[in-house]
Motif scaffolding. Structure first.
Motif, PDB file in Angstrom:
ATOM      1  N   ASN A 168      31.977  35.898  25.633  1.00  0.00           N
ATOM      2  CA  ASN A 168      32.977  34.862  25.410  1.00  0.00           C
ATOM      3  C   ASN A 168      34.245  35.398  24.757  1.00  0.00           C
ATOM      4  N   VAL A 169      34.168  36.565  24.149  1.00  0.00           N
ATOM      5  CA  VAL A 169      35.372  37.159  23.558  1.00  0.00           C
ATOM      6  C   VAL A 169      36.241  37.761  24.660  1.00  0.00           C
ATOM      7  N   LYS A 170      35.606  38.517  25.537  1.00  0.00           N
ATOM      8  CA  LYS A 170      36.349  39.138  26.643  1.00  0.00           C
ATOM      9  C   LYS A 170      36.552  38.178  27.813  1.00  0.00           C
ATOM     10  N   LYS A 171      35.862  37.041  27.794  1.00  0.00           N
ATOM     11  CA  LYS A 171      35.944  36.054  28.880  1.00  0.00           C
ATOM     12  C   LYS A 171      35.514  36.684  30.202  1.00  0.00           C
ATOM     13  N   ILE A 172      34.352  37.304  30.161  1.00  0.00           N
ATOM     14  CA  ILE A 172      33.768  37.924  31.350  1.00  0.00           C
ATOM     15  C   ILE A 172      32.314  37.469  31.478  1.00  0.00           C
ATOM     16  N   VAL A 173      31.915  37.174  32.697  1.00  0.00           N
ATOM     17  CA  VAL A 173      30.522  36.909  33.005  1.00  0.00           C
ATOM     18  C   VAL A 173      30.040  38.009  33.929  1.00  0.00           C
ATOM     19  N   TYR A 174      28.872  38.531  33.631  1.00  0.00           N
ATOM     20  CA  TYR A 174      28.304  39.621  34.410  1.00  0.00           C
ATOM     21  C   TYR A 174      27.091  39.125  35.200  1.00  0.00           C
ATOM     22  N   LEU A 175      26.877  39.734  36.344  1.00  0.00           N
ATOM     23  CA  LEU A 175      25.655  39.519  37.107  1.00  0.00           C
ATOM     24  C   LEU A 175      25.072  40.884  37.413  1.00  0.00           C
ATOM     25  N   GLN A 176      24.016  41.237  36.693  1.00  0.00           N
ATOM     26  CA  GLN A 176      23.315  42.489  36.933  1.00  0.00           C
ATOM     27  C   GLN A 176      22.305  42.263  38.041  1.00  0.00           C
ATOM     28  N   MET A 177      22.430  43.040  39.102  1.00  0.00           N
ATOM     29  CA  MET A 177      21.561  42.859  40.267  1.00  0.00           C
ATOM     30  C   MET A 177      20.756  44.130  40.481  1.00  0.00           C
ATOM     31  N   ASP A 178      19.444  44.033  40.315  1.00  0.00           N
ATOM     32  CA  ASP A 178      18.542  45.166  40.493  1.00  0.00           C
ATOM     33  C   ASP A 178      17.608  44.907  41.663  1.00  0.00           C
ATOM     34  N   SER A 179      16.946  45.958  42.106  1.00  0.00           N
ATOM     35  CA  SER A 179      15.991  45.854  43.216  1.00  0.00           C
ATOM     36  C   SER A 179      16.587  45.079  44.380  1.00  0.00           C
ATOM     37  N   LEU A 180      17.779  45.437  44.756  1.00  0.00           N
ATOM     38  CA  LEU A 180      18.494  44.705  45.798  1.00  0.00           C
ATOM     39  C   LEU A 180      17.799  44.821  47.142  1.00  0.00           C
ATOM     40  N   LYS A 181      17.888  43.733  47.910  1.00  0.00           N
ATOM     41  CA  LYS A 181      17.275  43.655  49.221  1.00  0.00           C
ATOM     42  C   LYS A 181      18.366  43.386  50.273  1.00  0.00           C
ATOM     43  N   PRO A 182      18.117  43.701  51.514  1.00  0.00           N
ATOM     44  CA  PRO A 182      19.107  43.405  52.557  1.00  0.00           C
ATOM     45  C   PRO A 182      19.508  41.926  52.601  1.00  0.00           C
ATOM     46  N   GLU A 183      18.571  41.042  52.279  1.00  0.00           N
ATOM     47  CA  GLU A 183      18.891  39.618  52.297  1.00  0.00           C
ATOM     48  C   GLU A 183      19.794  39.182  51.145  1.00  0.00           C
ATOM     49  N   ASP A 184      20.101  40.092  50.221  1.00  0.00           N
ATOM     50  CA  ASP A 184      21.069  39.792  49.167  1.00  0.00           C
ATOM     51  C   ASP A 184      22.507  40.009  49.644  1.00  0.00           C
ATOM     52  N   THR A 185      22.655  40.507  50.836  1.00  0.00           N
ATOM     53  CA  THR A 185      23.988  40.761  51.386  1.00  0.00           C
ATOM     54  C   THR A 185      24.771  39.467  51.531  1.00  0.00           C
ATOM     55  N   GLY A 186      26.054  39.528  51.165  1.00  0.00           N
ATOM     56  CA  GLY A 186      26.925  38.372  51.302  1.00  0.00           C
ATOM     57  C   GLY A 186      28.159  38.529  50.444  1.00  0.00           C
ATOM     58  N   VAL A 187      29.016  37.518  50.498  1.00  0.00           N
ATOM     59  CA  VAL A 187      30.170  37.471  49.609  1.00  0.00           C
ATOM     60  C   VAL A 187      29.761  36.693  48.364  1.00  0.00           C
ATOM     61  N   TYR A 188      29.987  37.297  47.227  1.00  0.00           N
ATOM     62  CA  TYR A 188      29.608  36.687  45.952  1.00  0.00           C
ATOM     63  C   TYR A 188      30.855  36.120  45.271  1.00  0.00           C
ATOM     64  N   TYR A 189      30.753  34.864  44.883  1.00  0.00           N
ATOM     65  CA  TYR A 189      31.851  34.176  44.224  1.00  0.00           C
ATOM     66  C   TYR A 189      31.410  33.735  42.828  1.00  0.00           C
ATOM     67  N   CYS A 190      32.324  33.754  41.895  1.00  0.00           N
ATOM     68  CA  CYS A 190      32.037  33.100  40.626  1.00  0.00           C
ATOM     69  C   CYS A 190      32.861  31.822  40.555  1.00  0.00           C
ATOM     70  N   ALA A 191      32.338  30.864  39.810  1.00  0.00           N
ATOM     71  CA  ALA A 191      32.980  29.567  39.669  1.00  0.00           C
ATOM     72  C   ALA A 191      32.823  29.090  38.242  1.00  0.00           C
ATOM     73  N   ALA A 192      33.756  28.247  37.811  1.00  0.00           N
ATOM     74  CA  ALA A 192      33.729  27.703  36.460  1.00  0.00           C
ATOM     75  C   ALA A 192      33.873  26.192  36.511  1.00  0.00           C
ATOM     76  N   ASP A 193      33.040  25.509  35.735  1.00  0.00           N
ATOM     77  CA  ASP A 193      33.054  24.050  35.684  1.00  0.00           C
ATOM     78  C   ASP A 193      33.430  23.594  34.284  1.00  0.00           C
ATOM     79  N   PRO A 194      34.545  22.853  34.148  1.00  0.00           N
ATOM     80  CA  PRO A 194      35.024  22.474  32.825  1.00  0.00           C
ATOM     81  C   PRO A 194      34.168  21.427  32.119  1.00  0.00           C
ATOM     82  N   VAL A 195      33.350  20.715  32.886  1.00  0.00           N
ATOM     83  CA  VAL A 195      32.518  19.673  32.276  1.00  0.00           C
ATOM     84  C   VAL A 195      31.346  20.292  31.523  1.00  0.00           C
TER      85      VAL A 195
END
Length: 130
Positions: free
Chosen positions: A74-101
């Motif tokens: 929250n200080v750097k205002k960054i969210v991370y997604l650590q992805m391990d043991s990746l599989k072919p079905e994890d392929t895609g475009v990854y988006y992040c989103a923020a909800d103010p509510v």
């Protein structure tokens, strides 16, 4: 200007790892729930993982449980997604989103139609292939 920028995507072999980053600017995100979503060609968008601001509660889709880990600085205002043991079905475009509510992670990740006030990044490509 409200903005989210994703980075960290790329090509990785099955079983490999990647760490995605989502950097926020232009808004105070202390109360915003942040989520990672992905979309593969011909498939519907999937909520992969979401994290609340209030208590850091996390949600993971069944398809990534035990392999992916979401965290936020929250200080750097960054969210991370650590992805391990990746599989072919994890392929895609990854988006992040923020909800103010600030909904729960499960609500944000599972709802089919996000509200119009949500902020979205431009996406980063993840390809898992040998």
């Amino acid at each position: 200007q409200l903005q989210l920028v994703e980075s960290g995507g790329g090509l990785v072999q099955p079983g490999g790892s990647l760490r995605l980053s989502c950097s926020a600017s232009g808004f105070r995100w202390d109360y915003w729930t942040i989520g990672w979503f992905r979309q593969a060609p011909g498939k519907e968008r999937e909520g992969v993982s979401c994290i609340t601001a209030s208590d850091g509660t996390t949600y993971y889709a069944d398809s990534v449980k035990g392999r992916f880990s979401i965290s936020r600085d929250n200080v750097k205002k960054i969210v991370y997604l650590q992805m391990d043991s990746l599989k072919p079905e994890d392929t895609g475009v990854y988006y992040c989103a923020a909800d103010p509510v600030g909904p729960s992670g499960q609500i944000m990740c599972q709802r089919p139609d996000p509200p119009s006030d949500n902020v979205w990044g431009q996406g980063t490509q993840v390809t898992v292939s040998s």
